[in-house]
Every structure is written in structure tokens, then in C-alpha cells.
Design a protein around this motif. Structure first.
Motif, PDB file in Angstrom:
ATOM      1  N   ASN B  47      -0.418 -28.400   3.027  1.00 15.59           N
ATOM      2  CA  ASN B  47      -0.456 -27.619   4.261  1.00 15.59           C
ATOM      3  C   ASN B  47      -1.120 -26.286   3.959  1.00 15.59           C
ATOM      4  O   ASN B  47      -1.028 -25.773   2.848  1.00 15.59           O
ATOM      5  CB  ASN B  47       0.952 -27.384   4.796  1.00 15.59           C
ATOM      6  N   ASN B  48      -1.783 -25.738   4.945  1.00 18.78           N
ATOM      7  CA  ASN B  48      -2.452 -24.449   4.782  1.00 18.78           C
ATOM      8  C   ASN B  48      -2.037 -23.574   5.945  1.00 18.78           C
ATOM      9  O   ASN B  48      -2.821 -23.303   6.844  1.00 18.78           O
ATOM     10  CB  ASN B  48      -3.972 -24.679   4.755  1.00 18.78           C
ATOM     11  N   PRO B  49      -0.766 -23.166   5.972  1.00 18.77           N
ATOM     12  CA  PRO B  49      -0.248 -22.518   7.173  1.00 18.77           C
ATOM     13  C   PRO B  49      -0.753 -21.094   7.346  1.00 18.77           C
ATOM     14  O   PRO B  49      -0.955 -20.377   6.366  1.00 18.77           O
ATOM     15  CB  PRO B  49       1.267 -22.530   6.943  1.00 18.77           C
ATOM     16  N   ALA B  50      -0.985 -20.730   8.596  1.00 20.81           N
ATOM     17  CA  ALA B  50      -1.213 -19.326   8.923  1.00 20.81           C
ATOM     18  C   ALA B  50       0.155 -18.740   9.205  1.00 20.81           C
ATOM     19  O   ALA B  50       0.699 -18.917  10.285  1.00 20.81           O
ATOM     20  CB  ALA B  50      -2.135 -19.199  10.128  1.00 20.81           C
ATOM     21  N   GLY B  51       0.719 -18.087   8.216  1.00 25.86           N
ATOM     22  CA  GLY B  51       2.074 -17.565   8.373  1.00 25.86           C
ATOM     23  C   GLY B  51       2.862 -17.802   7.107  1.00 25.86           C
ATOM     24  O   GLY B  51       2.330 -17.652   6.002  1.00 25.86           O
ATOM     25  N   GLU B  52       4.135 -18.196   7.269  1.00 29.00           N
ATOM     26  CA  GLU B  52       5.014 -18.306   6.111  1.00 29.00           C
ATOM     27  C   GLU B  52       4.591 -19.454   5.200  1.00 29.00           C
ATOM     28  O   GLU B  52       4.372 -20.572   5.662  1.00 29.00           O
ATOM     29  CB  GLU B  52       6.449 -18.504   6.596  1.00 29.00           C
ATOM     30  N   HIS B  53       4.495 -19.169   3.922  1.00 25.44           N
ATOM     31  CA  HIS B  53       4.029 -20.166   2.957  1.00 25.44           C
ATOM     32  C   HIS B  53       4.822 -19.995   1.674  1.00 25.44           C
ATOM     33  O   HIS B  53       4.964 -18.886   1.175  1.00 25.44           O
ATOM     34  CB  HIS B  53       2.534 -19.957   2.684  1.00 25.44           C
ATOM     35  N   ARG B  54       5.303 -21.117   1.142  1.00 21.94           N
ATOM     36  CA  ARG B  54       6.016 -21.061  -0.138  1.00 21.94           C
ATOM     37  C   ARG B  54       5.047 -21.455  -1.246  1.00 21.94           C
ATOM     38  O   ARG B  54       4.469 -22.533  -1.205  1.00 21.94           O
ATOM     39  CB  ARG B  54       7.233 -21.984  -0.108  1.00 21.94           C
ATOM     40  N   GLU B  55       4.901 -20.570  -2.211  1.00 22.61           N
ATOM     41  CA  GLU B  55       3.876 -20.746  -3.245  1.00 22.61           C
ATOM     42  C   GLU B  55       4.485 -20.640  -4.633  1.00 22.61           C
ATOM     43  O   GLU B  55       5.445 -19.911  -4.839  1.00 22.61           O
ATOM     44  CB  GLU B  55       2.807 -19.640  -3.128  1.00 22.61           C
ATOM     45  N   LEU B  56       3.855 -21.313  -5.553  1.00 25.84           N
ATOM     46  CA  LEU B  56       4.249 -21.209  -6.955  1.00 25.84           C
ATOM     47  C   LEU B  56       3.374 -20.176  -7.662  1.00 25.84           C
ATOM     48  O   LEU B  56       2.148 -20.232  -7.583  1.00 25.84           O
ATOM     49  CB  LEU B  56       4.075 -22.576  -7.638  1.00 25.84           C
ATOM     50  N   TRP B  57       4.023 -19.235  -8.314  1.00 27.53           N
ATOM     51  CA  TRP B  57       3.324 -18.220  -9.111  1.00 27.53           C
ATOM     52  C   TRP B  57       3.926 -18.235 -10.514  1.00 27.53           C
ATOM     53  O   TRP B  57       5.127 -18.368 -10.685  1.00 27.53           O
ATOM     54  CB  TRP B  57       3.503 -16.812  -8.501  1.00 27.53           C
ATOM     55  N   ARG B  71       5.541 -16.142   1.184  1.00 27.83           N
ATOM     56  CA  ARG B  71       4.585 -15.103   1.550  1.00 27.83           C
ATOM     57  C   ARG B  71       4.015 -15.410   2.926  1.00 27.83           C
ATOM     58  O   ARG B  71       3.786 -16.572   3.265  1.00 27.83           O
ATOM     59  CB  ARG B  71       3.457 -15.099   0.510  1.00 27.83           C
ATOM     60  N   ASP B  72       3.824 -14.387   3.717  1.00 26.04           N
ATOM     61  CA  ASP B  72       3.152 -14.560   5.006  1.00 26.04           C
ATOM     62  C   ASP B  72       1.657 -14.443   4.753  1.00 26.04           C
ATOM     63  O   ASP B  72       1.168 -13.377   4.370  1.00 26.04           O
ATOM     64  CB  ASP B  72       3.627 -13.489   5.998  1.00 26.04           C
ATOM     65  N   THR B  73       0.944 -15.538   4.979  1.00 23.27           N
ATOM     66  CA  THR B  73      -0.478 -15.522   4.635  1.00 23.27           C
ATOM     67  C   THR B  73      -1.294 -14.655   5.588  1.00 23.27           C
ATOM     68  O   THR B  73      -2.448 -14.351   5.302  1.00 23.27           O
ATOM     69  CB  THR B  73      -1.064 -16.949   4.647  1.00 23.27           C
ATOM     70  N   LEU B  74      -0.697 -14.277   6.713  1.00 23.22           N
ATOM     71  CA  LEU B  74      -1.426 -13.409   7.649  1.00 23.22           C
ATOM     72  C   LEU B  74      -1.293 -11.944   7.271  1.00 23.22           C
ATOM     73  O   LEU B  74      -2.234 -11.171   7.413  1.00 23.22           O
ATOM     74  CB  LEU B  74      -0.909 -13.620   9.076  1.00 23.22           C
ATOM     75  N   THR B  75      -0.124 -11.559   6.808  1.00 24.71           N
ATOM     76  CA  THR B  75       0.122 -10.137   6.538  1.00 24.71           C
ATOM     77  C   THR B  75       0.250  -9.840   5.045  1.00 24.71           C
ATOM     78  O   THR B  75       0.272  -8.686   4.649  1.00 24.71           O
ATOM     79  CB  THR B  75       1.429  -9.691   7.191  1.00 24.71           C
ATOM     80  N   HIS B  76       0.335 -10.875   4.240  1.00 25.94           N
ATOM     81  CA  HIS B  76       0.599 -10.743   2.804  1.00 25.94           C
ATOM     82  C   HIS B  76       2.001 -10.200   2.533  1.00 25.94           C
ATOM     83  O   HIS B  76       2.326  -9.855   1.400  1.00 25.94           O
ATOM     84  CB  HIS B  76      -0.439  -9.874   2.094  1.00 25.94           C
ATOM     85  N   GLU B  77       2.807 -10.131   3.536  1.00 29.66           N
ATOM     86  CA  GLU B  77       4.185  -9.694   3.303  1.00 29.66           C
ATOM     87  C   GLU B  77       4.903 -10.753   2.480  1.00 29.66           C
ATOM     88  O   GLU B  77       4.760 -11.953   2.720  1.00 29.66           O
ATOM     89  CB  GLU B  77       4.904  -9.504   4.646  1.00 29.66           C
ATOM     90  N   ILE B  78       5.658 -10.298   1.488  1.00 30.55           N
ATOM     91  CA  ILE B  78       6.421 -11.227   0.664  1.00 30.55           C
ATOM     92  C   ILE B  78       7.864 -11.202   1.137  1.00 30.55           C
ATOM     93  O   ILE B  78       8.518 -10.164   1.129  1.00 30.55           O
ATOM     94  CB  ILE B  78       6.272 -10.876  -0.822  1.00 30.55           C
ATOM     95  N   LEU B  79       8.321 -12.362   1.601  1.00 23.03           N
ATOM     96  CA  LEU B  79       9.620 -12.431   2.260  1.00 23.03           C
ATOM     97  C   LEU B  79      10.737 -12.767   1.287  1.00 23.03           C
ATOM     98  O   LEU B  79      11.874 -12.372   1.482  1.00 23.03           O
ATOM     99  CB  LEU B  79       9.570 -13.480   3.373  1.00 23.03           C
ATOM    100  N   ARG B  80      10.393 -13.514   0.204  1.00 22.66           N
ATOM    101  CA  ARG B  80      11.454 -13.953  -0.693  1.00 22.66           C
ATOM    102  C   ARG B  80      10.811 -14.360  -2.012  1.00 22.66           C
ATOM    103  O   ARG B  80       9.718 -14.905  -2.025  1.00 22.66           O
ATOM    104  CB  ARG B  80      12.200 -15.136  -0.076  1.00 22.66           C
ATOM    105  N   VAL B  81      11.492 -14.064  -3.100  1.00 19.36           N
ATOM    106  CA  VAL B  81      11.020 -14.501  -4.414  1.00 19.36           C
ATOM    107  C   VAL B  81      12.191 -15.141  -5.140  1.00 19.36           C
ATOM    108  O   VAL B  81      13.267 -14.544  -5.251  1.00 19.36           O
ATOM    109  CB  VAL B  81      10.466 -13.318  -5.246  1.00 19.36           C
ATOM    110  N   GLU B  82      11.994 -16.369  -5.619  1.00 12.75           N
ATOM    111  CA  GLU B  82      13.069 -17.082  -6.323  1.00 12.75           C
ATOM    112  C   GLU B  82      12.524 -17.638  -7.630  1.00 12.75           C
ATOM    113  O   GLU B  82      11.335 -17.899  -7.747  1.00 12.75           O
ATOM    114  CB  GLU B  82      13.561 -18.267  -5.479  1.00 12.75           C
ATOM    115  N   LEU B  83      13.397 -17.857  -8.583  1.00 12.64           N
ATOM    116  CA  LEU B  83      13.001 -18.577  -9.787  1.00 12.64           C
ATOM    117  C   LEU B  83      12.752 -20.028  -9.385  1.00 12.64           C
ATOM    118  O   LEU B  83      13.591 -20.659  -8.748  1.00 12.64           O
ATOM    119  CB  LEU B  83      14.110 -18.523 -10.838  1.00 12.64           C
TER     120      LEU B  83
END
Lengths: 982, 95
Positions: B47-57, B71-83
Motif C-alpha cells: 500500500n502507498n497511503p497518503a496519510g498514516e503509514h507504518r514503516e520499518l526503520w 508516520r503521516d506521509t502528507l505531513t511527515h508527522e511521526i505519530l508513534r515509534v515502537e520496537l
């Protein structure tokens, strides 16, 4: 010595004179001058030629928005083109020269362009240079390139050094005018960590250029005191000569600090620093930029922005002329007349486009309300203007004000769009500001000093509040609200001659009208078609008037027309600053092997392998060609013994109760059953079934393995294994660490390798063939107790070992091995000999494992276990990857043994045409085999094993070669592996 | 960009390597009857959502933790970070 246009007062140090040259002419100025102010003080008005028409141009502004006065500074390798004279701080010995002219500045031969201007209007090159097509590259491009561009690059490497740095703060204040100073004071007094950055070399912004008062004192005095207070605060950092150029995510700002541009030389210190500022909040107090009014001939030297004329008089003590006129559409412009009069500069006329009562009395000046300037005269400098009434006025300087535009640029860097505000006839910040940013003062459209001070203070208090810091701020400083009434007025319709909008790109009102008539109506199209708003100034003074003209054409309002997108950087940033110290060899780190110094001392030739430098071969006296060295190294290794540093292979230490099971899933072949004290070759697949990496993994203990990877994939394999460990099988008890740097490792290969090692490995360790057979491994001591790991593995096909010691002993071990090998004539060999031997042996390497090959192509399909779960085995079973008759890795030798082979050649059946349909595969690796005495190659060819003995062509269209080759086994020597088991 | 690492606090994005959709945690079961199809979808369909996206870093220049960053792909806001390990365990992955 004072220049002829120097006035009293100002923020210059008259006690010291600075000698400088402009176009070779010696002149003087003072500390506190810019190059522009010093030129004006000396009466120099013509400073450059325009981009397209080579029109004579002068100084237009007193700041970073300057479109005209672009000069070259310094000389030789230090020459810097397209520098704005208005921000170049004067220093003793400065050499500046005008640019963009052929012949002298006054008699520029390319001024002929101005005569053919009717043919060079907007988009001319899209229309003119179309036919014939053969002229595109041979005639048009060279001609256009020769005449385009402004300043000249030195063509030499930049001798200065540049740096990068990181800063952190609670509050970043961008701009140190009244709003910025008030914000920094409020935050600093509250104990917050503050960074105050300003592009100028004096803090204060317009306070230094105006005669406004703050707290009942002169603006400049108040400002000096405020800066003194801020400088005394430990948690406040003042960044002078620092332009905040861009807003990035999460409160990160880019800023360019010019550390030594204002000095005669950098003295070895960083010339500029590109800062990355991490802020919790930011206040944008970037001020506003004045914009001109377009009228006929409004580009002559001597026609300047009114605020700039004021800044030169008040701050730099320079009169921009002796018969100054003013053309304005707003009350602020009248301040120029008042300030000049106070400085004793005669104001000859005030022309106000508004039909209303005069704003003030200006003694001795002709006042024309509802006036229009329609034409000007004076080839190399203004001599007079003509009004719409036909009246002619003799002027040597015309100060123009079309109102002010807030510097909203940084508010747009995250996609925010400015909105039009009618009251001030300007765009102000809209929604979509970067997170944590607020705007204060003129940048937000509040143009009075009182408003700037109050808003700056308020923005800081609010920001501190948001951070949970209590503001001990008190009241904002006080000032009066000056009148800033403005009536939109962009263009004198009655103009005679060209009315210029963008001085840097020579875009006129007519060009905008033409662009509209040709259908370029979006502002973004307008920009690209006319080049309006491009290049170093990005149209800071030009854009709004051009939008207004476009709006007039379309019949839309300016608000509906909108503005182009602002992107970083706010002002130009040298590429050198982005590079920082990462240039030349320091562009990326260089990794050296433990035996590097040893090899270098013996004249080794090195090759880059990823970040590593590896010895490629070791020339001996008398060897003039690389092949002589490589052949000798191969022959001596196969004949006796050779030593090669293989430290660069990736090494991953794997421990845990489930380490074996983990490896079972990482490798396509099984590892859980590997006995302690044994090594196994492993093949890794990608999840899509393609061969990924290979290497050997040794089991040192029940729960302890050491893996090797290829040199180039070391980082990626480790990353993928961590992914598998943490994300796919978090329940497995296994831990990984990269030990590539920690262990030095050497291959010791050849029939005498065991005899050599016997002299190095401590005697209590039995390394006989029975006790330590092929694929054995173990921990041993060397050279009297130094811990080491010994692996009996062979890449060369000979009886061979790899021996590893902690990296700090690496060089000593190399010396010990070579000393012990003396009696055998041991050689050090490099990567070329390594490559020759692996090709002779038919081992795949990076040329074969190129991300397109399958285990089947490599002849390893039986290694891919179908019984266990491992990465890639499901998708490796796809039918297309397992078709009979597919590509198979084979050996190749020339039918005529004297013919050399070339990698990259494609295989064709005899007599077939060299077209894609006839392609049967390709050669991947070639070498000249000293053992066989002819060239050999590895490659992929269709259905190869069934075709052994067949002759095909190795066709190499790039090198123009076509060689008949025989398909043979990839194992050119010792196919049964007797040597390595001996 | 700043990533608020659950163990180390805010770190610059330059220290990380991004892999993409956190769906890569959900590796299919090879024993499933349609394993080939499932692996194909797992590997290739995103999926390539415009908005909330869960990514592996991957914190490659740091502690080598894999993280799931929302991460919100529109604003680059990071909403949550988990191990990522915690996420994987919560999604039933084990041995």
C-alpha cells in the motif's frame, strides 16, 4: 579619505580606511561598509551588465534581495562569481570586478543584444533555435552557452574548507530586527536556550536603516544595548552573518554561517559552516522586502528602492545621489525624503502615484501627487526622468517604493501557501506553517516598529508557554506606530520604453503580457516561460508586481492568481557548504586492512573494494606489467605458498541456543547439523528466490558460529539478519554482532601452507591432515599464545587455510607469516591473483552473484533445502526459475588458445547474427591462467552442461571482437578437489 | 526528521535506514497451501497511503534496533515509534 558621496553619522568606523579595488580601480571605504555602500560612497553607479540584454545596471537594494549588483570577488582559485555587492562586507584589499560583459564594463560588446531585444522576448529560444535540427548541438548550444551565464567560475578546486555543525535550542529566532530582538530578549530573560540568527553582519535589521526610536532612544542605540544583553546570556547564542535557508521536518532548520567571507583570507579556518539547528519552537522575524514600481526605463543605475536609499543614508552614511527624486505609492516611501533632508541630501522631487494630499512637507522638493514616471534617461546612470504630464526632472537618483512584501519564504517550505491581504497589498503567511513556527513583525505583515516589538515579544512568550517554560519576560519595548498606508500601484501604463519587472532576468511587463497571450497563465508556467523569479535572487523584488500584471491580464484578483512556490534555500548556498569536509578522498571513509602499511611499504598497487582499499598485486623489481606480477603470485602460490589479506570479508558473530536454527533459515542449505569444529559453505537467497550472498560459516561451539559474507554485502547481510532476528523470529534465542573490524584474517594457500603454519601455530595444536582435515576449524594460539582462529577452507583450490587474529595483531601476523614462509619462497598475493585462482577453480563471485542469478544457474539447486523454512526457498521454486535448458554457469576457453577473452561478451551460435533473439548468454569473468597457459572464462549459457565440448562465439560488440570458444566445465583444474584435501 | 527511539530518545533520521511497509513483518507460513501466492503478495504488493503509514526503520548508525515508525506521509508527522520486535511479538510471531 572619504568618498565624495559620504555623509555624516552612520554605523561606519571612520577611524580606519579600507583600500579595495573595483575593476582594478583603487578605492577606499570603512569598516561597516558593504562593497555596495563603499562603491556608492565613491560615486560608482555602474556596477554590472544584465543577464540577457547586457543593459548597464547599478545597485538596486541594500540587502540580500539584490537582483542587479552581482560581482566577482577575489581572484585565482578564490574567485567567487555572482556575489551580491550589497551583502559583501568590505575588507582591506578586497578585489571586486564587474561581470557579464565582453570588453570593458562601459563598452560591453554584447550590449548589441539590447538592440535586437525585440527578437529576444520571453521564450525566444523555444521558438528561434528550432531549425535546422543539426544546428542544435553544433551551433546553437555552444553559442548560447558562450553568451549565457553571469560570472565566471575559477575552474579550479576551491582552496577553502567548509564545515557542518549541529545546534540545539528551545527557541530559534530567525532575523534580528525589532521583532527578532524582542523575541530573543523575552526568551533569553526567561532562561530558555535561544539561537538568534541574522544574515547581516550587524544585528538590528531595519532599526539600523531607519530613524525610528525604541523606548525613547534611537533604534540603533537600543539595538546595540539589546545585543549586549543577549551576548551576556549563557544560554543565548548569537549567529551573525548567518542565513536560515530552509525549514525541515520536526523543527530542524538549515542555516549558513559565513565565518571568514568578510576577512582577507580564511587563515585555514572553515570559511562557511552549514548548521543544522534542532529547535523546539521557532519565531520567523525575517522582515519584509520592498518592491519597485514598473515604469519605462526603470532599470538605469541610480534607480533604487526607497528603503535602500534610506539605509545607505542612515546606516552607511552614503548619499545615493545629489539630486534625488522619490516615486512612491505609500507613506513609508516619504520617510526617504525626510531622512535624506535631515542628512542634508537635496530631495528634488516627490512623485506619489496616489491622488491625495501630500503626506509631509519636503522643503525644496517638487511635489507631484497622482504623478507617474513614464521614461528615464542616462546611458550609464540616471540623468533625469519624464513624468506623464511631460514634465522633465533632472535627477541622478530615483528612490522607488511600491510597498513592502513580507518575507514569507520559510513559512512555505512545508507546502504552506501565502494569502493576499488587501490592507497592505501584500502576501502574508497562510496555513501550513512548519510545525512549531510562528511569525512576528513585518514577516507577518505588521509593518510598524511598535507592532514588530510587541509581536516578537508575544511570540516568544507563547512559544515558552507551549514548552512549559515560564516567561519572566515583562513588557515589550515601546515604539511609535508609523504610518504605512499604501495603495496598490504596480505599473505605469503610460510608460515609454521597456518597463522592467525582474532586473536579474531582464523580464519586462511586455514579456508577462506576451506569456499570458501565448497561454502561460498559471504563475508557475509564467515563471518558467519568462524566467521571472529565477536565479540568485529568486525574484524577491520582482514577483509580486509580475503577479499583479498577470492578474490584470486574466481579470482575476492577485489573491486568485496566487504566488509561485517558495522552496529552500532562501538565499544561495554554495555547493561547497553542502559538501563540507566530504570532498576528494574525504567524500567517504577509506577502510584500510590490517596489513595495509605492510603492503604499502612493499609497493603494493591498491584497488577500491567498497570502502576498502585492498592490495591488488605486489610488483617486484623488473616487473613492468601487472600480468607479470599476478602470474608470479599465482604460480608461486600454486607451486609453494602464498598469503593474502582477506580481512575485508564481512564477519558476523552469531551466538545463542537457537543460533543453528537461525542459520538454517538464513541460508538456503542446512546448518543446524554442522558439527562443532567444522566449517560449511553457505548460499543465501533473497526472499524472491534469487541468489544473494555466499560465504563460509564456522561452528566454534554448540551455540557459537562465525559467518563470513562477501566484502560488498557485509553491511546489507547483517542488516537483513537483524531484520530476520527481530521482526520474523523474535522468539529465537540468538544474538548477532559484526566483527569485521575486530578480526584480521589471512588466507594461507598452497601445497606448503601447512608446513608454513606449523611454524606459526603453537606446537600444542595438531594441524595434521588427520587432526585438522578440510573444512575443520578451531581456536588455536599463534606465535606463543596469541589467540587465533584457524579455518581450513580454500578459495584458491589449493591446500589452504584462513587464520584470524584480533585486528591489532594483524600486521604482526602478516610479518610472522612472511618470515616463516621465507624458506618456501612464500609470496603475498593480491585481489587479482585471488581472482585468477577462483576463476581457474570455478568459484562464483560478485560477477556471477549479480542479483539476477538463481541457485540453479550457479549449479547449486540441490543446496536449496525444501525440507526447512528458509528465506527465499518458496519463491525459488517458481517454474520460470527452474526451466530446463535455462542459463547455466560454465567454463569457456578459446578454440585458438592464443586469443584473449573479454567479460561482457555474449554467446552466439556460429553463423548467427548478433541480435537479441540469438543471444545465448554472456561471459561474466575472464582471466589468463598461468597454470593452463591460455585465457579462460566463466559465464552463463543456455543448457550449458548438455553442451560441453560445443563451440560458440563470444561476440563483443563493444570492443569489436568475435572469438570462437569451447564450452567446458567451470572447474578448470583439480575438479575432484584432491589438492585441497591433501 | 527526528525519530523518537523508544530506547534512546529523539535521533536524527540520518542515523536510520528505511525499509518500507511494516507489513514485511507478517511473513507468510510456508506450509500454507497457497504459500507461493502469499509470498508473492507479501514481497511485491504494497500500500502507498497518503496519510498514516507504518514503516520499518533500522537504526544502523545506532543500536541496530528495527523500529516500526507510524508516520503521516502528507505531513511527515511521526505519530508513534515502537520496537519492531515488540510489534512482531504482538502480532503473534515467535520462533
Amino acid at each position: 579619505m572619504n568618498g565624495p558621496f559620504r555623509l555624516d553619522g552612520g554605523l561606519i568606523d571612520r577611524a580606519r580606511a579600507l583600500a579595495f579595488r573595483f575593476d582594478g580601480r583603487p578605492l577606499t571605504g570603512h569598516p561597516g561598509d558593504t562593497l555596495a555602500s563603499a562603491l556608492l560612497a565613491n560615486g560608482v553607479r555602474l556596477v554590472g551588465r544584465s543577464f540577457k540584454y547586457h543593459r548597464p545596471r547599478g545597485i538596486f537594494t541594500a540587502g540580500s534581495e539584490e537582483p542587479n549588483a552581482l560581482v566577482e570577488l577575489r581572484s585565482g582559485a578564490l574567485r567567487e562569481p555572482n556575489t551580491r555587492a550589497t551583502v559583501a562586507e568590505l575588507f582591506d584589499g578586497l578585489e571586486a570586478s564587474s561581470q557579464n560583459h565582453r570588453g570593458s564594463l562601459r563598452r560591453d560588446l554584447l550590449a548589441v543584444n539590447d538592440l535586437i531585444a525585440p527578437f529576444l522576448s520571453a521564450g525566444f529560444y523555444y521558438k528561434t533555435f528550432m531549425w535546422p535540427k543539426s544546428f542544435w548541438e553544433r551551433v546553437y548550444e555552444p553559442a548560447i552557452r558562450a553568451s549565457a551565464g553571469l560570472g565566471r567560475l575559477s575552474g579550479e578546486a576551491d582552496p577553502d574548507c567548509y564545515d557542518k555543525g549541529f545546534l540545539h535550542c528551545d527557541l530559534l529566532v530567525i532575523g534580528a530586527g525589532p521583532a527578532g530582538l524582542a523575541a530573543a530578549l523575552a526568551a533569553g530573560r526567561s532562561g530558555a536556550r535561544v539561537i538568534l540568527a541574522d544574515e547581516d553582519f550587524v544585528m538590528g535589521g531595519r532599526l539600523n536603516a531607519e530613524t525610528h526610536e525604541v523606548n525613547g532612544r534611537s533604534g540603533a542605540d537600543w539595538c546595540a544595548e539589546a545585543v549586549g544583553e543577549l551576548a551576556s546570556m549563557d544560554r543565548v547564542r548569537l549567529l551573525l552573518r548567518t542565513t536560515v535557508t530552509g525549514a525541515w521536518d520536526h523543527g530542524i532548520y538549515g542555516a549558513l554561517e559565513r565565518r571568514t567571507d568578510h576577512l582577507a583570507g580564511s587563515g585555514g579556518k572553515p570559511r562557511q559552516i552549514l548548521w543544522r539547528i534542532y529547535s523546539k519552537r521557532a519565531v520567523l522575524a525575517a522582515g519584509a522586502t520592498e518592491r519597485p514600481i514598473a515604469f519605462g526605463g526603470n532599470d538605469r543605475p541610480g534607480i533604487m528602492l526607497a528603503g535602500a536609499v534610506r539605509a545607505y543614508a542612515n546606516r552607511f552614511a552614503v548619499g545615493a545621489g545629489r539630486h534625488v527624486g522619490l516615486f512612491t505609492n505609500n507613506d513609508d516611501g516619504w520617510r526617504t525624503a525626510a531622512d535624506l533632508a535631515r542628512k542634508g541630501v537635496p530631495v528634488a522631487a516627490v512623485i506619489d502615484a496616489r491622488d491625495q494630499e501630500p503626506v509631509a512637507e519636503v522643503p525644496g522638493a517638487r511635489i507631484v501627487m497622482g504623478g507617474r514616471v513614464t521614461a528615464t534617461r542616462g546611458r550609464h546612470g540616471l540623468r533625469g526622468v519624464t513624468l506623464a504630464t511631460g514634465e522633465r526632472l533632472a535627477l541622478d537618483c530615483l528612490a522607488v517604493s511600491g510597498g513592502w512584501s513580507p518575507n514569507v519564504h520559510l513559512t512555505c517550505h512545508h507546502g504552506g501557501r501565502p494569502v493576499w491581504r488587501d490592507g497592505i497589498a501584500a502576501f502574508v503567511p497562510g496555513d501550513g506553517l512548519p510545525g512549531g513556527m510562528s511569525v512576528a513583525g513585518a514577516a507577518g505583515g505588521s509593518f510598524t516598529t511598535a507592532a514588530a516589538l510587541a509581536e516578537g515579544h508575544g511570540a516568544a512568550v507563547e512559544a515558552l508557554d507551549g514548552l512549559g517554560l515560564s516567561a519572566a519576560a515583562g513588557e515589550p519595548p515601546g515604539a511609535s506606530d508609523e504610518s504605512v498606508e499604501v495603495s496598490p500601484f504596480w505599473h505605469v501604463a503610460e510608460s515609454r520604453g521597456r518597463a522592467w519587472l525582474d532586473l536579474q532576468n531582464d523580464v519586462t511587463v511586455k514579456d508577462v503580457v506576451q506569456a499570458h497571450s501565448e497561454g502561460f497563465r498559471s504563475v508557475e508556467h509564467l515563471k518558467r516561460y519568462t524566467t521571472l523569479g529565477m536565479a540568485t535572487d529568486q525574484g524577491k523584488t520582482a514577483n509580486v508586481a509580475a503577479l499583479a500584471i498577470m492578474a490584470g491580464q486574466t481579470g482575476n484578483s492577485i489573491a486568485e492568481t496566487g504566488t509561485t512556490m517558495f522552496r529552500p534555500p532562501y538565499t544561495p548556498v554554495p555547493v561547497a557548504a553542502f559538501a563540507g569536509r566530504s570532498r576528494g578522498r574525504e567524500f567517504r571513509p577509506t577502510r584500510l586492512t590490517p596489513s595495509h602499511d605492510w603492503a604499502e611499504a612493499r609497493g603494493a598497487v591498491f584497488v577500491e573494494a567498497g570502502l576498502w582499499l585492498r592490495a591488488q598485486w605486489f610488483p617486484r623489481p623488473g616487473e613492468t606489467r601487472w600480468r607479470q606480477s599476478v602470474d608470479r603470485e599465482v604460480q608461486q602460490t600454486r607451486g609453494s605458498v602464498g598469503i593474502c589479506d582477506v580481512t575485508t570479508l564481512g564477519k558476523i558473530d552469531i551466538q545463542g541456543r537457537d543460533a543453528g536454527e537461525f542459520l538454517n533459515r538464513i541460508y538456503a542449505n542446512g546448518f543446524a547439523t554442522l558439527a562443532v569444529g567444522k566449517v560449511r559453505y553457505g548460499l543465501m537467497l533473497r526472499e524472491d528466490g534469487i541468489a544473494y550472498d555466499d560465504g563460509t560459516t564456522a561452528r566454534l561451539g554448540e551455540n557459537h558460529f562465525v559467518m563470513t559474507t562477501t566484502t560488498v554485502n557485509a553491511v546489507l547481510v547483517f542488516r537483513n539478519m537483524e531484520f530476520a532476528r527481530q521482526c520474523l523470529w523474535p522468539g529465537l534465542d540468538v544474538h548477532l554482532i559484526s566483527v569485521t573490524e575486530q578480526w584480521a584474517q589471512f588466507a594461507v594457500a598452497g601445497p606448503n601452507s601447512r608446513a608454513l603454519l606449523r611454524k606459526v601455530v603453537d606446537p600444542e595444536h595438531d594441524i595434521s591432515n588427520e587432526a585438522f582435515p578440510f573444512m575443520a576449524c578451531g581456536e588455536v594460539g599463534v606465535c606463543g599464545g596469541t589467540p587465533a582462529r584457524l579455518f581450513r577452507i580454500s578459495f584458491s583450490g589449493e591446500l589452504a587455510y584462513e587464520i584470524a587474529v584480533p585486528a591489532r595483531y594483524g600486521e604482526a601476523l602478516m610479518e610472522a607469516l612472511m618470515a616463516a614462509g621465507g624458506e618456501f619462497g612464500a609470496v603475498a598475493y593480491g585481489t587479482e591473483a585471488l581472482g585468477v585462482m577462483r576463476i581457474e577453480k570455478g568459484h562464483a563471485a560478485a560477477n556471477e552473484l549479480n542479483g539476477q542469478t538463481t541457485a540453479r544457474m550457479l549449479g547449486m539447486q540441490r543446496m536449496v533445502s525444501k525440507k526447512k523454512d528458509c528465506i527465499g526457498n518458496i519463491l525459488s521454486e517458481r517454474p520460470e526459475m527452474n526451466r530446463e535448458g535455462g542459463l547455466e554457469m560454465m567454463g569457456f576457453r578459446p578454440v585458438d588458445r592464443s586469443e584473449p577473452l573479454a567479460a561482457g561478451a555474449h554467446f552466439l551460435a556460429p553463423g548467427r547474427e548478433a541480435v537479441t533473439e540469438n543471444d545465448e548468454g554472456w561471459m561474466t569473468s575472464v582471466a589468463w591462467s598461468p597454470e593452463l597457459g591460455h585465457s579462460i572464462g566463466l559465464g552463463f549459457i543456455r543448457n550449458g552442461h548438455a553442451r560441453i565440448g560445443e563451440t560458440v562465439r563470444a561476440w563483443d560488440g563493444v570492443r569489436g571482437r568475435d572469438v570462437a570458444v569451447e564450452i567446458v566445465s567451470a572447474h578448470f583444474l583439480d575438479p575432484d578437489g584432491e589438492r585441497l584435501r591433501g | 526528521m527526528l525519530i523518537d527511539h523508544p530506547l534512546l530518545g529523539p535521533r536524527d533520521a540520518q542515523e536510520f535506514v528505511v525499509l518500507g511497509d511494516a507489513g514485511l513483518i507478517d511473513r507468510p507460513d510456508r506450509q500454507a497451501g497457497d504459500a507461493a501466492r502469499r509470498f508473492h503478495e507479501y514481497l511485491h504488493l504494497r500500500n502507498n497511503p497518503a496519510g498514516e503509514h507504518r514503516e520499518l526503520w533500522f537504526h544502523e548508525q545506532g543500536d541496530r534496533s528495527w523500529l516500526v515508525v507510524t508516520r503521516d506521509t502528507l505531513t511527515h508527522e511521526i505519530l508513534r515509534v515502537e520496537l519492531a520486535r515488540d510489534v512482531a511479538v504482538a502480532r503473534g510471531r515467535d520462533r
